[in-house]
Design an enzyme around this catalytic site. Structure first.
Site, PDB file in Angstrom:
ATOM      1  N   LYS A 175      -8.598   6.478   4.935  1.00  0.00           N
ATOM      2  CA  LYS A 175      -8.136   5.920   3.618  1.00  0.00           C
ATOM      3  C   LYS A 175      -6.984   5.038   3.761  1.00  0.00           C
ATOM      4  CE  LYS A 175      -5.607   6.621   0.225  1.00  0.00           C
ATOM      5  NZ  LYS A 175      -5.040   5.460  -0.314  1.00  0.00           N
ATOM      6  N   GLU A 251       3.676   9.108  11.504  1.00  0.00           N
ATOM      7  CA  GLU A 251       4.812   7.807  11.545  1.00  0.00           C
ATOM      8  C   GLU A 251       5.412   7.899  10.193  1.00  0.00           C
ATOM      9  OE1 GLU A 251       5.424   6.669  14.426  1.00  0.00           O
ATOM     10  OE2 GLU A 251       3.721   6.942  15.626  1.00  0.00           O
ATOM     11  N   CYS A 285       8.773   0.027   8.645  1.00  0.00           N
ATOM     12  CA  CYS A 285       9.480   1.208   8.894  1.00  0.00           C
ATOM     13  C   CYS A 285      10.556   1.063  10.097  1.00  0.00           C
ATOM     14  CB  CYS A 285       8.553   2.308   9.207  1.00  0.00           C
ATOM     15  SG  CYS A 285       7.270   1.962  10.637  1.00  0.00           S
ATOM     16  N   GLU A 380      15.734   4.036   3.289  1.00  0.00           N
ATOM     17  CA  GLU A 380      15.274   2.747   3.674  1.00  0.00           C
ATOM     18  C   GLU A 380      14.973   1.739   2.388  1.00  0.00           C
ATOM     19  OE1 GLU A 380      11.564   2.807   6.631  1.00  0.00           O
ATOM     20  OE2 GLU A 380      11.249   4.005   4.796  1.00  0.00           O
TER      21      GLU A 380
HETATM   22  P1  ADP Z   1       4.535   3.617   0.517  1.00  0.00           P
HETATM   23  O1  ADP Z   1       5.799   4.091  -0.368  1.00  0.00           O
HETATM   24  O2  ADP Z   1       4.952   2.768   2.062  1.00  0.00           O
HETATM   25  O3  ADP Z   1       3.377   3.218  -0.219  1.00  0.00           O
HETATM   26  P2  ADP Z   1       3.342   6.294   0.930  1.00  0.00           P
HETATM   27  O4  ADP Z   1       3.655   7.544   1.728  1.00  0.00           O
HETATM   28  O5  ADP Z   1       3.411   6.480  -0.682  1.00  0.00           O
HETATM   29  O6  ADP Z   1       4.066   4.874   1.350  1.00  0.00           O
HETATM   30  O7  ADP Z   1       1.963   5.683   0.832  1.00  0.00           O
HETATM   31  C1  ADP Z   1       1.406   5.483   2.399  1.00  0.00           C
HETATM   32  C2  ADP Z   1      -0.085   5.726   2.208  1.00  0.00           C
HETATM   33  O8  ADP Z   1      -0.187   7.229   1.888  1.00  0.00           O
HETATM   34  C3  ADP Z   1      -0.892   5.151   1.206  1.00  0.00           C
HETATM   35  O9  ADP Z   1      -2.330   4.809   1.770  1.00  0.00           O
HETATM   36  C4  ADP Z   1      -0.905   5.918  -0.035  1.00  0.00           C
HETATM   37  O10 ADP Z   1      -1.973   5.663  -0.873  1.00  0.00           O
HETATM   38  C5  ADP Z   1      -0.893   7.169   0.520  1.00  0.00           C
HETATM   39  N1  ADP Z   1      -0.278   8.331  -0.269  1.00  0.00           N
HETATM   40  C6  ADP Z   1       0.366   8.284  -1.439  1.00  0.00           C
HETATM   41  N2  ADP Z   1       0.579   9.507  -1.899  1.00  0.00           N
HETATM   42  C7  ADP Z   1      -0.341  10.304  -1.230  1.00  0.00           C
HETATM   43  C8  ADP Z   1      -0.771  11.742  -1.262  1.00  0.00           C
HETATM   44  N3  ADP Z   1       0.335  12.596  -2.065  1.00  0.00           N
HETATM   45  N4  ADP Z   1      -1.449  12.080  -0.429  1.00  0.00           N
HETATM   46  C9  ADP Z   1      -2.146  11.454   0.611  1.00  0.00           C
HETATM   47  N5  ADP Z   1      -1.852  10.320   0.532  1.00  0.00           N
HETATM   48  C10 ADP Z   1      -0.973   9.657  -0.039  1.00  0.00           C
END
Ligand code: ADP
Length: 476
Positions: A175, A251, A285, A380
């Protein structure tokens, strides 16, 4: 000329699929539409997991030679399509084209590395403590792997998961971030062309990350979940994955310190600071978040850094010579502004920059005399701001650098070899750059300690993340 790798479809069980519900992918530089992709459902995600489980039954039986040959072909295909991939990456992430071209090489270095390292997943023979028994181990792929990846490295964060998983004999449901999914789909097309069989590599495109994430983290057919993103989402996924005791590798966020000691080569430190801070407009990161500079060299370093920052060119990543692109979206921009306002309110001074330019663009900024209790020291920032803090002694520098729940990357500059060893050993982080601001390398273990993650990517350890050790005990 049309970019044939920009495909507005998801990819499940060897087929590029569409759907009635779609979501927009927006270019953060221009706010124009890059394209639309299917907003797939949890049911679609389940279908992909079942396809991956089915494909695993035969993929796991292929030889390591066959799998590494296919992954090597993928490496060649990525090389041959470098410009097309880089263009897609710049369109959807905003990063300057030169950086995108660099990321294709960097992302592909993992594909090359694992095409080679996959051949070395050795087992062992073990001396038995009793007569009559012969002990050994073999390594086998963990099974169906779910991968969730972020937008800041639309290719590399995928290849460092997918390449080791493939050579280990695992199948994958990925995903990608909804901001940057086109690079992932392009990769799937190249993987299919390279001979990755149907169902082995599947991509779910969706805007609904939490629902899809929950399915990936709880479906019993998935044996492992690998995630790159925020610590907050990592915590959610770890909790969800506990319901079926999945293996995890994460990560997560960082809060990298960059320490400049009084015996450092200051010009070298400034060069490293620019490289470590401004890549991807500070949205990585391992981006430097806190500059700790020793009292006696503070003014020299601050002035030289501000001068170097004044030379950086900001703009649309497709324009020539642009070094700094936009923030990924309004939310990213708002966080940068919030951190800046908080620092200023607590007494920081602007040496250069400090303003939004237009749209999602923000001026490269240097702040001096930042208070230690500012937000920018604790979280961050993920943006182009250098926050400079002062310190007097080595002990104080270590204490400040380690005063965070995160521990991904850290950097320091000193020309004293004894100090270099002392500091490297005391810094609490998974990776340390010593007199260097860029540390990523496919052959080296990338990963964090504390709340920055679990496991390592790249290197021989990055392959182990996708392998189980099976112990064999032979009687007479
Ligand atoms: P960022 O703030 O860098 O976008 P996130 O951790 O929110 O970091 O997003 C990283 C990835 O995790 C993206 O692919 C995002 O769509 C996905 N993501 C965000 N929220 C969730 C969740 N609750 N469960 C699983 N994946 C998620």
């Amino acid at each position: 000329m049309k970019n044939t790798l920009l495909i507005e479809k998801a990819y499940i069980n060897g087929k590029f699929i569409t759907a009635t519900h779609k979501f927009d992918v927006i270019n953060p530089s221009t706010n124009k539409l890059v394209g639309q992709l299917p907003n797939l459902s949890v049911a679609d995600c389940r279908t992909a997991i079942q396809a991956a489980d089915h494909a695993w039954k035969s993929w796991r039986k292929t030889s390591i030679g066959d799998r590494t040959t296919i992954v090597r072909k993928l490496y060649e295909a990525i090389r041959a399509n470098k410009n097309e991939l880089a263009e897609i990456m710049t369109l959807e992430s905003g990063k300057p084209l030169n950086e995108s071209l660099g990321e294709v090489d960097y992302g592909n270095s993992f594909v090359e590395w694992f095409a080679e390292e996959g051949k070395r997943s050795y087992g062992e023979t073990i001396p038995s403590l009793k007569n009559g028994l012969r002990l050994s181990t073999i390594k086998q792929g963990v099974g169906v792997v779910a991968a969730i990846t972020p937008w800041n490295f639309p290719l590399a964060m995928i290849t460092r998961k997918v390449a080791p998983a493939l050579v280990a004999g695992c199948t994958i449901v990925l995903k990608p971030a909804s901001q940057t999914p086109f690079t992932a789909i392009a990769l799937a097309k190249l993987a299919a062309d390279a001979g990755v069989p149907d169902g082995v590599f599947n991509i779910i495109t969706s805007k609904d990350s939490s629902e899809i994430g929950k399915e990936l983290a709880t479906n019993p057919l998935v044996r492992k979940i690998t995630f790159t993103g925020s610590t907050k989402v990592g915590q959610i996924l770890m909790e969800q994955a506990s319901s079926t005791i999945k293996r995890v590798s994460f990560e997560l966020g960082g809060n990298a310190p960059f320490i400049v000691f009084d015996d450092a080569d200051i010009d070298n430190a400034v060069e490293g600071a620019i490289a470590g801070k401004f890549r991807n407009a500070g949205q990585t990161c391992v981006s430097v978040n806190r500059f700790y500079v020793q009292d006696t060299v503070y003014e020299t370093f601050a002035n030289k850094l501000a001068f170097a920052v004044s030379k950086l060119k900001v703009g649309d990543g497709l324009e020539k010579e642009v070094q700094i692109g936009p923030l990924i979206n309004r939310k990213g921009l708002d966080k940068v502004k919030e951190h800046l306002a908080d620092a200023l309110q607590k007494g920081a001074k602007i040496l250069i920059g400090g303003s939004q330019i237009e749209g999602n663009f923000f001026e490269p900024t240097v702040l001096s005399e930042v208070a230690h209790h500012s937000l920018i020291a604790e979280e961050e920032t993920f943006g182009p701001i250098c926050a400079l803090f002062r310190f007097k002694t080595e002990e104080e520098a270590i204490r400040l650098a380690n005063n965070t729940p995160f521990g991904l990357a850290a950097y320091f500059y000193s020309d004293n070899i004894h100090r270099c060893h002392r500091i490297a050993e005391q810094i609490e982080s998974g990776m340390v750059g010593i007199n260097v601001g860029l540390i990523s390398n496919a052959g080296a273990p990338f990963g964090g300690i504390k709340q920055s993650g679990i496991g390592r990517e790249g290197s021989k350890y990055g392959l182990d993340e996708y392998l189980e050790i099976k112990y064999l005990c032979f009687g007479n």
